[in-house]
Design a protein around this motif. Structure first.
Motif, PDB file in Angstrom:
ATOM      1  N   VAL A 362     -36.990 -25.512 -76.550  1.00 23.46           N
ATOM      2  CA  VAL A 362     -36.892 -26.893 -77.032  1.00 23.46           C
ATOM      3  C   VAL A 362     -35.604 -27.489 -76.478  1.00 23.46           C
ATOM      4  N   LEU A 363     -35.778 -28.562 -75.745  1.00 25.23           N
ATOM      5  CA  LEU A 363     -34.646 -29.276 -75.151  1.00 25.23           C
ATOM      6  C   LEU A 363     -34.373 -30.516 -75.992  1.00 25.23           C
ATOM      7  N   TYR A 364     -33.133 -30.629 -76.496  1.00 26.75           N
ATOM      8  CA  TYR A 364     -32.740 -31.786 -77.289  1.00 26.75           C
ATOM      9  C   TYR A 364     -31.897 -32.728 -76.424  1.00 26.75           C
ATOM     10  N   LEU A 365     -32.279 -33.990 -76.404  1.00 28.68           N
ATOM     11  CA  LEU A 365     -31.592 -35.006 -75.618  1.00 28.68           C
ATOM     12  C   LEU A 365     -30.943 -36.014 -76.564  1.00 28.68           C
ATOM     13  N   TYR A 366     -29.629 -36.202 -76.438  1.00 25.64           N
ATOM     14  CA  TYR A 366     -28.874 -37.079 -77.332  1.00 25.64           C
ATOM     15  C   TYR A 366     -28.627 -38.422 -76.623  1.00 25.64           C
ATOM     16  N   LEU A 367     -28.953 -39.497 -77.319  1.00 29.27           N
ATOM     17  CA  LEU A 367     -28.823 -40.833 -76.738  1.00 29.27           C
ATOM     18  C   LEU A 367     -27.827 -41.660 -77.546  1.00 29.27           C
ATOM     19  N   PRO A 368     -26.548 -41.699 -77.124  1.00 28.89           N
ATOM     20  CA  PRO A 368     -25.575 -42.538 -77.829  1.00 28.89           C
ATOM     21  C   PRO A 368     -25.613 -43.984 -77.346  1.00 28.89           C
ATOM     22  N   LYS A 383     -43.956 -26.913 -68.040  1.00 32.54           N
ATOM     23  CA  LYS A 383     -44.958 -27.823 -68.571  1.00 32.54           C
ATOM     24  C   LYS A 383     -44.459 -28.317 -69.921  1.00 32.54           C
ATOM     25  N   VAL A 384     -44.616 -29.589 -70.201  1.00 31.50           N
ATOM     26  CA  VAL A 384     -44.185 -30.175 -71.472  1.00 31.50           C
ATOM     27  C   VAL A 384     -45.366 -30.219 -72.434  1.00 31.50           C
ATOM     28  N   HIS A 385     -45.180 -29.656 -73.643  1.00 28.42           N
ATOM     29  CA  HIS A 385     -46.243 -29.669 -74.644  1.00 28.42           C
ATOM     30  C   HIS A 385     -46.240 -30.967 -75.452  1.00 28.42           C
ATOM     31  N   ARG A 386     -45.041 -31.364 -75.920  1.00 28.24           N
ATOM     32  CA  ARG A 386     -44.952 -32.629 -76.640  1.00 28.24           C
ATOM     33  C   ARG A 386     -43.489 -33.072 -76.722  1.00 28.24           C
ATOM     34  N   VAL A 387     -43.309 -34.343 -77.062  1.00 28.77           N
ATOM     35  CA  VAL A 387     -41.971 -34.941 -77.171  1.00 28.77           C
ATOM     36  C   VAL A 387     -41.939 -35.765 -78.447  1.00 28.77           C
ATOM     37  N   TRP A 388     -40.875 -35.612 -79.255  1.00 29.77           N
ATOM     38  CA  TRP A 388     -40.792 -36.357 -80.514  1.00 29.77           C
ATOM     39  C   TRP A 388     -39.343 -36.758 -80.815  1.00 29.77           C
ATOM     40  N   VAL A 389     -39.181 -37.630 -81.780  1.00 31.52           N
ATOM     41  CA  VAL A 389     -37.863 -38.094 -82.220  1.00 31.52           C
ATOM     42  C   VAL A 389     -37.431 -37.249 -83.412  1.00 31.52           C
ATOM     43  N   VAL A 390     -36.301 -36.577 -83.301  1.00 30.93           N
ATOM     44  CA  VAL A 390     -35.802 -35.717 -84.373  1.00 30.93           C
ATOM     45  C   VAL A 390     -35.419 -36.577 -85.576  1.00 30.93           C
ATOM     46  N   GLY A 391     -35.823 -36.130 -86.765  1.00 32.47           N
ATOM     47  CA  GLY A 391     -35.505 -36.854 -87.985  1.00 32.47           C
ATOM     48  C   GLY A 391     -36.403 -38.039 -88.241  1.00 32.47           C
ATOM     49  N   ASN A 392     -37.283 -38.325 -87.315  1.00 28.13           N
ATOM     50  CA  ASN A 392     -38.211 -39.446 -87.431  1.00 28.13           C
ATOM     51  C   ASN A 392     -39.645 -38.953 -87.336  1.00 28.13           C
ATOM     52  N   GLY A 393     -39.865 -38.000 -86.444  1.00 27.96           N
ATOM     53  CA  GLY A 393     -41.179 -37.398 -86.278  1.00 27.96           C
ATOM     54  C   GLY A 393     -42.101 -38.139 -85.346  1.00 27.96           C
ATOM     55  N   ALA A 394     -41.685 -39.308 -84.904  1.00 28.98           N
ATOM     56  CA  ALA A 394     -42.548 -40.095 -84.024  1.00 28.98           C
ATOM     57  C   ALA A 394     -42.762 -39.388 -82.692  1.00 28.98           C
ATOM     58  N   MET A 395     -44.020 -39.266 -82.273  1.00 28.87           N
ATOM     59  CA  MET A 395     -44.335 -38.704 -80.968  1.00 28.87           C
ATOM     60  C   MET A 395     -44.088 -39.754 -79.890  1.00 28.87           C
ATOM     61  N   LEU A 396     -43.555 -39.312 -78.756  1.00 27.84           N
ATOM     62  CA  LEU A 396     -43.216 -40.239 -77.679  1.00 27.84           C
ATOM     63  C   LEU A 396     -44.079 -39.992 -76.448  1.00 27.84           C
ATOM     64  N   ARG A 397     -44.348 -41.067 -75.731  1.00 27.65           N
ATOM     65  CA  ARG A 397     -45.102 -40.962 -74.482  1.00 27.65           C
ATOM     66  C   ARG A 397     -44.186 -40.483 -73.361  1.00 27.65           C
ATOM     67  N   TYR A 398     -44.739 -39.670 -72.473  1.00 32.74           N
ATOM     68  CA  TYR A 398     -43.953 -39.156 -71.349  1.00 32.74           C
ATOM     69  C   TYR A 398     -44.870 -38.968 -70.153  1.00 32.74           C
ATOM     70  N   LYS A 399     -44.287 -38.901 -68.971  1.00 39.44           N
ATOM     71  CA  LYS A 399     -45.058 -38.669 -67.744  1.00 39.44           C
ATOM     72  C   LYS A 399     -44.130 -38.117 -66.676  1.00 39.44           C
ATOM     73  N   VAL A 400     -44.727 -37.474 -65.690  1.00 41.54           N
ATOM     74  CA  VAL A 400     -43.975 -36.946 -64.556  1.00 41.54           C
ATOM     75  C   VAL A 400     -44.291 -37.794 -63.336  1.00 41.54           C
ATOM     76  N   LEU A 432     -40.610 -30.141 -76.313  1.00 42.70           N
ATOM     77  CA  LEU A 432     -41.129 -28.775 -76.447  1.00 42.70           C
ATOM     78  C   LEU A 432     -41.715 -28.342 -75.116  1.00 42.70           C
ATOM     79  N   LEU A 433     -41.221 -27.195 -74.607  1.00 42.86           N
ATOM     80  CA  LEU A 433     -41.622 -26.682 -73.302  1.00 42.86           C
ATOM     81  C   LEU A 433     -42.552 -25.484 -73.451  1.00 42.86           C
ATOM     82  N   ASP A 434     -43.139 -25.053 -72.344  1.00 40.05           N
ATOM     83  CA  ASP A 434     -44.073 -23.921 -72.382  1.00 40.05           C
ATOM     84  C   ASP A 434     -43.377 -22.568 -72.322  1.00 40.05           C
TER      85      ASP A 434
END
Length: 450
Positions: A362-368, A383-400, A432-434
């Motif tokens: 699990v890679l955490y990215l901090y956005l100040p 491979k990316v399984h899913r991406v979400w906002v910590v403390g919010n739970g919202a799933m985010l869209r992503y693409k390569v 979340l990664l594979d």
């Protein structure tokens, strides 16, 4: 197998300063890692500088050492140290609320005034101030009531007030060690006596030494000090300011530009420009600036030891209370991306701060900052399984995008972070990664997080 047993059980013997044989158990890397585990996961500590310097709001000890203030005038502040509104429970409640997992209180600064009822010295809050009591013990007892909080004690090895300590002010000294070795030995006995008092009474989880720069490890008896401390608390953690005998590095005030070489490290930092309370120092860093410093430390695998400075009556400045509460809100919301994390990916791969969970998947990215468009992770091989906002739970869209179809080189991961999910201070996005994070570094080089 024989080599392993040798490492685990081999006992070295040395002679302590009194000539007695003292066993020193050799510590393996695995044993140290086990002893340091709580420190590595603590992430936030609260430093407390409290002493007579808060009475007039002058710099702690340095104001007389640097000849800004006559020594007698500095020590006259003892008459104003009342601690009349001191509430250790309120302090510890606030420290816990901040999300800190350890706290470090100055038992004695360079001016030599002890916060406990020392029998070894003559200067203390009990004997020399209207507080007329031990103010250390109630704090320690309150910390020990909290299962998620570790106790640290600050101790100054040097003591500019002690008549047997060689240095006094920047321009005056009492003697040279080579000329009066018996006088230095008396001071060493005093130091060891105070450290034994503190060790026997409190058995702290961490020792935070200061002032070591004025003498050598041999002169201080650093190895013997460590033996003494571990006699009472075998797993205690010791900072680096004991001339090469500590467990972790302690950079001060400025976040290291690159990750320190030491596996374990901690940045100590003030909220304004002063360690002790100074009523004229209103140059406070904003909560956002301090939180950004905090995630910078996390990103580089370190801790933040953030200082608070009580007034002489024992109350805390409101600005400091609000900063700790801001930390508490943010830490509570983002706990999964704080305590069980380790250093993140190299800065070239993400424009911001990052950490990884223990498994590395699990890679955490901090956005100040408020993103202007999608955020980008470069060179991710997983491979990316899913991406979400910590403390919010919202799933985010992503693409390569930009994957090079001529070969197997990775493209760039883009994540959309809408304004609706942004935290008021620092937003954290989890990926979340594979498997353990794998990054392409160019020229066929790959790094893996496991």
């Amino acid at each position: 197998m024989k080599k392993l047993l040798f490492l685990l059980f081999f006992v070295l013997f040395s002679y302590d300063r009194m000539g007695a044989q003292t066993p020193v158990v050799a510590e393996t890397a695995e044993q140290k890692a086990e002893r340091m585990a709580w420190f590595a996961q603590a992430k936030l500590g609260i430093f407390i500088h409290w002493g007579i310097y808060a009475v007039r709001g002058v710099s702690e000890s340095w104001s007389f050492h640097n000849n800004y203030l006559p020594y007698d005038e500095y020590m006259a502040q003892c008459a104003g140290f009342t601690a009349e509104r001191y509430d250790p429970k309120a302090w510890v409640d606030l420290i816990e609320e901040s999300g800190a997992r350890y706290t470090v209180l100055t038992t004695k600064h360079h001016d030599g005034l002890a916060l406990w009822n020392t029998k070894a010295g003559t200067l203390s809050t009990v004997k020399n101030t209207p507080a007329a009591r031990d103010v250390l013990t109630p704090f320690v007892e309150e910390v020990r009531r909290r299962p998620n909080l570790r106790l640290g004690l600050y101790y100054s090895l040097l003591d500019w007030s002690h008549p047997d300590y060689p240095n006094f002010t920047r321009t005056r000294s009492r003697y040279a060690l080579k000329d009066e070795p018996e006088r230095w030995e008396r001071f060493r006995r005093f130091n060891f006596a105070q450290l034994e008092e503190l060790s026997r009474a409190y058995r702290p989880d961490l020792w935070w030494f200061d002032g070591d720069w004025e003498q050598t490890a041999e002169a201080w008896g650093s190895a013997d000090i460590v033996r003494l401390l571990r006699k009472y608390a075998p797993s205690t953690v010791i900072n680096s300011r004991i001339q090469g005998h500590g467990d972790y590095a302690t950079p001060e005030q400025g976040v290291p530009v690159v990750r320190p070489k030491d596996k374990y490290w901690e940045l100590c930092m003030t909220m304004n420009d002063s360690w002790g309370y100074q009523h004229n120092d209103t140059n406070y860093k904003t909560p956002q600036m301090l939180l950004r410093t905090y995630v910078d430390c996390l990103s580089n695998g370190g801790n933040l030891l953030l200082d608070i400075a009580p007034k002489a009556d024992g109350t805390l400045p409101e600005e400091q209370v609000e900063i700790l509460r801001t930390f508490g809100r943010w830490n509570k919301k983002h706990a999964e991306a704080v305590y069980a994390t380790r250093a993140g990916i190299p800065a070239e791969h993400f424009q911001g701060y990052s950490t990884l969970n223990a498994a590395g998947d699990v890679l955490y990215l901090y956005l100040p900052y408020r993103p202007n468009g999608a955020i980008e992770v470069k060179g991710l091989l997983n491979k990316v399984h899913r991406v979400w906002v910590v403390g919010n739970g919202a799933m985010l869209r992503y693409k390569v995008h930009n994957k090079n179809y001529w070969n197997d080189l990775p493209g760039n991961l883009y994540i959309d972070v809408p304004d609706s999910v942004l935290d008021e201070n620092i937003t954290v996005v989890a990926v979340l990664l594979d498997g353990p994070c794998r990054l392409y570094r160019g020229e066929g080089k790959v790094i893996t997080s496991n």
